[in-house]
Each structure stands twice: as C-alpha cells, then as structure tokens.
Write an enzyme that holds these catalytic residues in place. Sequence first.
Site, short mmCIF file in Angstrom:
data_model
loop_
_atom_site.label_atom_id
_atom_site.label_comp_id
_atom_site.label_asym_id
_atom_site.label_seq_id
_atom_site.Cartn_x
_atom_site.Cartn_y
_atom_site.Cartn_z
N GLU A 85 -7.62 1.99 -4.47
CA GLU A 85 -8.14 2.51 -3.20
C GLU A 85 -9.13 3.63 -3.51
OE1 GLU A 85 -5.48 4.43 -0.41
OE2 GLU A 85 -6.80 3.98 1.27
N HIS B 163 -12.07 2.73 4.49
CA HIS B 163 -12.84 3.98 4.55
C HIS B 163 -14.32 3.66 4.72
CE1 HIS B 163 -9.44 6.65 3.79
NE2 HIS B 163 -8.97 5.67 3.04
N ASP C 74 1.97 3.46 3.06
CA ASP C 74 0.92 4.36 2.56
C ASP C 74 1.57 5.67 2.10
OD1 ASP C 74 -1.56 5.30 1.84
OD2 ASP C 74 -2.38 5.40 3.87
N ALA D 149 -8.54 11.36 3.72
CA ALA D 149 -7.98 12.25 2.69
C ALA D 149 -8.49 11.94 1.29
CB ALA D 149 -6.45 12.16 2.73
N GLN D 150 -9.50 11.04 1.17
CA GLN D 150 -10.06 10.74 -0.15
C GLN D 150 -10.99 11.88 -0.56
OE1 GLN D 150 -9.46 7.75 -1.99
NE2 GLN D 150 -7.95 7.17 -0.45
N HIS E 251 0.86 -1.20 0.00
CA HIS E 251 0.00 0.00 0.00
C HIS E 251 0.89 1.24 0.00
CE1 HIS E 251 -3.82 2.08 1.82
NE2 HIS E 251 -3.17 2.87 0.97
N HIS F 222 1.34 8.02 12.20
CA HIS F 222 -0.08 7.73 12.00
C HIS F 222 -0.68 6.91 13.12
CE1 HIS F 222 0.63 9.39 8.05
NE2 HIS F 222 -0.66 9.38 7.84
N GLY G 157 5.40 5.75 12.42
CA GLY G 157 5.67 6.31 13.74
C GLY G 157 4.85 7.55 14.04
#
Length: 426
Positions: free
Chosen positions: A154, A219, A302, A165-166, A84, A279, A277
Amino acid sequence: MLFCFWIGVQLNCLKEGNMPEKEPLVFKNARIMTPMRVIDNGVLIVSDGKVSNVGSEDKIKIPENAKVIDAAGKYLTPGFIDIHLHGGGGADTMDATEEAMEKISVAHAKGGATSIVPTTTSAPMDDIIKAVKVIELAKKRTLPGAQVLGAHIEGPYFSMEQRGAQNPEFLKEPKPEEYLKLLDEYDCILRVSAAPELEGALELGRELRRREIVASIAHTNATYQGILAAVEAGYTHVTHMYSGMSGLTRINAYRISGVIESTLLLDELTTEVIADGHHLPPSLMKLIIKVKSLDKVSVITDAISAAGLGPGKYSIGGLDAIVEDDVAEEFEIPEEEGNYVAKLLTRDAFAGSVATIDRCVRNMIKLVGLSIQDAVKMATINPAKVIGLDEKKGSLAEGKDADILILDEDVNVIMTIVGGRIVYRK
Ligand SMILES: [Zn+2]
C-alpha cells in the site's frame, strides 16, 4: 504439547503443534456455515490439514481413530480472511521482523482471522523491501496464529491530495525500474494499491495483471474517465471505500464523477470496507452494499499495531495516539463494550483501526442489519475471491484448506483452526 479441551459434553485430548493432526479431526454437532448454506447437526472431517468431508450427521461416518470435538450446536464457519491489515498485538508490518509477524498472526487469530495479508505503508523503498522479505519468509513458515498469504503493497504510488495517513515525504510516481525489481524478486506479493491517475500507473496495472497480482485503486484523486482507463489496464479492486478517494466535483457548470461514484457504478470493481464501526458510519456501509451488491464487498480491519491491545496511549508509526472508546450518536457510532478506535492526541483524526475482523463481522450484523450468513461471506469467500484464492480458501467444502472457526451466535470466536491446527481457543 498435550492439552485437554472441553467443549459441550465431550472431553477430548488434542495435540497442538505445528503439524496438522495425523489422525482425522472431526467436528460434530455443529451448525456448519459453508457459507453458501447452513447444515444443522453437521459433521466436518479434517485430514492432512484439509476438509475431507462435510455434511449432515446422518450421512457421514465418523472414522474410528478420529479426535472428535463437539461444537455443542455452535456455528462452524470458514476462517476469516483479512486482506488489508498493517499490524496487531503491538507489532507493525513495517517493523520487518519475524517476531512482529508472529505477534500480528496471534493477535488476529484471536479475532478469527485464519489468513492475513500484511500490508506495507508508504516509506523509503528499502524499508518496504525489508518488510516484504519478512512477509515472504513468514508465508513459507507455520506461524503461531493466522497464516500469512502474501503481501499487500500500500504505497508509495499515491496522490498527494488523497494521501490520508500515508507519509507525503515518500509519495511518488511508479517507475518500472523500481517496481519490477520488487515484483521479480518476491513471489509473495498478492496485491498492490496505487493511484491510477499517476504517470506510469496504467503501465503498472498492466504489469500486475500479467503477473496475476491484484491491482487495487487507492489514495487517488482520479475522475470517472481515469477509473475507466484503470479498469481497462487491469485494476479490479478499490481499497478502503470512502477513505483516500475523490468524490463528485464540479468544474464550472459541469459535474464530474470521482472514484466514489465510479466504484459504486462499475460492476467490474470489487471493494472493501473498514468495518470497525468508526471509519464508516452504518449508512455508508449500507449504501455500498446496496449499490455494489453483497458479493462485491469484503470487510477489512486495516488494523494498526494497537489492534487487540485495549485502551491506552501508544506510539503509532512515530505519532502519539490514544486508543479509547467512542460513542457519538450524530456519527452513528453505537455504545458497545470494547468499541475502541485509535486517534491522534488532538482527537481530530483517526490514527487507525484497532479492530480484529470478528468485530467487523459483528458490525455488519448489528449496524448494517445483515444476516450472520451474509456477514460471514464478507469475511470469507468474498476476500478469497478478491485475491484469487477461493479454490482453496473461504468456504468449507471437500478439498479446501481446513481453516475453520467455531463461533457463538454473537460471532464471538470460540476456537480458531488454521490448516487443521488449533491456534486459539477462548
Ligand atoms: Zn490506506
């Protein structure tokens, strides 16, 4: 091109290029992490881009015509697999160009990724198709860094409430007349993330299962009952745990489990953590591993386009963002060199991870307290299983693809080998 390369005491000349070495490539004096076990004084032989032999020095004969690399007692591990990521090295999957794919491939190979699954984002379907087309081409080509395994779609089939954030403008319900065209046309689609509570999303799950494409819950504002239905329909994985998903809610006197509780509870589901570290705090990463067990959790970056570029101001998907380091004890964020994250200029939201996957593996050791062997599993065999490629990738054994790293004890990447080709060296 001829390069001379020196590691440990031995000087060897190696040919670099797009083809696997003709002569066998041999790594010796290595601590080989398969990753099921560690073989000290190990030897690993690569022929035709595959691992042809692996074991301890006293049991393996090194072929006479071999090119030998002395690993000087360092770790030899399977290459990392990032299932991802959106971008890196200044490029984004949605740029939909071959140059962008190359930049992403190179930026992440530096961080030890030998395989990547470029990920699209919610956008007009034509833009997603353009990106998938480029991923399909990239999959067939030999890239200068990490190999592209396929595409992760995604979005846009996501819940408005959990969009993160989509871009909300493009979110919609899955319709077969739209997604069947995409699935029929492009073989490279490995994984689709969707919100299973949407109208049509269970049918999508069944279609993905029929095609052996990973259906991933993402999501989503689903409840426990909705997740049970999703698992029955074929959803097997949960995208970036704790990001863009419902938790416990209450209706009058009654508590209802959300996606978080369902993922922790159901053995049928694997998941992934953005282990940059920032998120997720260490306590949440510990909780996920404690409950899910180590085997069911993969690390992912990500990552966005600014991954691998260092601090500064960037435009990320049309938004102005700042990449800076960030130390905050109350959020369990440790002081560490290069510990960057991208934030919106208002600094009230992350704009994405800028990590490469080596940092995620280091964080599992430093922040979560795992052994190096367990941390490596989370970036190798675990993600290989999620996408169904563990027959070929994710471990160092005879017949597997020669995707290999030399790592020092602190998980700094010394060398990255993809299909028997050296693509990066420190
Ligand atoms: Zn997401």
